[in-house]
Design a protein around this motif. Structure first.
Motif, PDB file in Angstrom:
ATOM      1  N   GLY A 101      46.510  43.264  34.392  1.00  0.00           N
ATOM      2  CA  GLY A 101      45.628  44.142  35.263  1.00  0.00           C
ATOM      3  C   GLY A 101      44.102  43.645  35.344  1.00  0.00           C
ATOM      4  O   GLY A 101      43.870  43.507  34.299  1.00  0.00           O
ATOM      5  N   VAL A 102      43.508  43.521  36.312  1.00  0.00           N
ATOM      6  CA  VAL A 102      42.040  43.315  36.514  1.00  0.00           C
ATOM      7  C   VAL A 102      41.254  44.153  36.027  1.00  0.00           C
ATOM      8  O   VAL A 102      40.130  43.954  35.490  1.00  0.00           O
ATOM      9  CB  VAL A 102      41.884  42.734  37.946  1.00  0.00           C
ATOM     10  N   GLY A 103      41.637  45.488  35.967  1.00  0.00           N
ATOM     11  CA  GLY A 103      40.711  46.534  35.199  1.00  0.00           C
ATOM     12  C   GLY A 103      40.153  47.305  36.702  1.00  0.00           C
ATOM     13  O   GLY A 103      40.187  47.134  37.722  1.00  0.00           O
ATOM     14  N   PRO A 104      39.518  48.510  36.323  1.00  0.00           N
ATOM     15  CA  PRO A 104      38.952  49.429  37.433  1.00  0.00           C
ATOM     16  C   PRO A 104      37.890  48.990  38.214  1.00  0.00           C
ATOM     17  O   PRO A 104      37.728  49.432  39.308  1.00  0.00           O
ATOM     18  CB  PRO A 104      38.742  50.798  36.666  1.00  0.00           C
ATOM     19  N   ASP A 105      37.130  47.959  37.638  1.00  0.00           N
ATOM     20  CA  ASP A 105      35.840  47.560  38.527  1.00  0.00           C
ATOM     21  C   ASP A 105      36.306  46.334  39.057  1.00  0.00           C
ATOM     22  O   ASP A 105      36.454  45.166  38.232  1.00  0.00           O
ATOM     23  CB  ASP A 105      34.546  47.428  37.524  1.00  0.00           C
ATOM     24  N   ILE A 106      36.619  46.070  40.315  1.00  0.00           N
ATOM     25  CA  ILE A 106      37.181  44.926  40.797  1.00  0.00           C
ATOM     26  C   ILE A 106      36.147  43.542  40.492  1.00  0.00           C
ATOM     27  O   ILE A 106      36.588  42.575  40.077  1.00  0.00           O
ATOM     28  CB  ILE A 106      37.430  45.149  42.139  1.00  0.00           C
ATOM     29  N   VAL A 107      35.111  43.776  40.734  1.00  0.00           N
ATOM     30  CA  VAL A 107      33.852  42.663  40.665  1.00  0.00           C
ATOM     31  C   VAL A 107      33.914  42.513  39.248  1.00  0.00           C
ATOM     32  O   VAL A 107      33.964  40.965  38.907  1.00  0.00           O
ATOM     33  CB  VAL A 107      32.558  43.193  41.312  1.00  0.00           C
ATOM     34  N   GLU A 108      33.756  43.343  38.236  1.00  0.00           N
ATOM     35  CA  GLU A 108      33.540  42.790  37.001  1.00  0.00           C
ATOM     36  C   GLU A 108      34.743  42.194  36.269  1.00  0.00           C
ATOM     37  O   GLU A 108      34.816  41.302  35.526  1.00  0.00           O
ATOM     38  CB  GLU A 108      32.928  44.013  35.930  1.00  0.00           C
TER      39      GLU A 108
END
Length: 193
Positions: A101-108
């Motif tokens: 998973g990329v994580g909750p903050d897409i940009v970061e």
């Protein structure tokens, strides 16, 4: 640092939707009549020998219903082997791997993935994610396979409200069926006179 390449199959009027997965889209498989061996080779070359995938959750779900069981061929084998970095709020429900998973903050999250060691990243099939990546300077290249058709309806390459951007043409080729493979480099915000 990894490079991130966006690869999209697109109609002349900007539609990238290929299946009836939403909004009763009436033109599933619209790009199939234009596929040629030369076009397939060009798309394979654009993906490179080794890559990882960056996918939005909807694209991941659609692809995970098809690609894991797809017959072996060079592109299918590369897609199956690629690590899938997925933008999702439900990473525990992912099953087609390898994945993360990329994580909750897409940009970061995408910045973190790009900073890791590994092969370059390919994104395909997500207008929402593509818009976010270009707006935040995270895409390094955009390859548009432009088909000589107008669809008039369907999910567009960019989400509504995407800020205006400039792209610089880096190269173009044409397949025997008339599909243009245009490679662009992001060139920042739109410049007006």
């Amino acid at each position: 640092m990894r490079k991130l390449k966006v690869i999209e199959h697109i109609s002349l009027d900007g539609v990238i939707q290929h299946s009836a997965d939403e909004n009763d889209f009436p033109y599933s498989g619209w790009n199939m009549p234009y596929r040629t061996p030369a076009g397939r080779e060009a798309i394979m070359a654009a993906h490179t020998e080794s890559f990882d995938l960056l996918l939005g959750r909807r694209t991941y779900d659609i692809w995970s219903d098809y690609w894991p069981e797809a017959p072996s061929d060079p592109l299918a084998d590369r897609l199956k082997a690629a690590k899938k970095f997925v933008v999702t709020h439900r990473p525990e429900s992912l099953k087609w791997g390898p994945f993360e998973g990329v994580g909750p903050d897409i940009v970061e999250g995408v910045r973190r993935v790009k900073a890791q060691d590994g092969p370059d990243l390919v994104l395909s099939g997500s207008s929402t994610l593509t818009s976010t990546l270009l707006e935040n300077g995270l895409a390094d290249e955009v390859l548009l396979a432009v088909y000589p058709i107008l669809l008039g309806t369907g999910k567009r390459f960019f989400a509504a409200g995407t800020p205006a951007r400039s792209l610089e043409l880096a190269g173009t080729t044409t397949t025997p069926s008339g599909v243009l493979l245009n490679t662009y480099k992001p060139a920042g915000p739109l410049k007006t006179t």
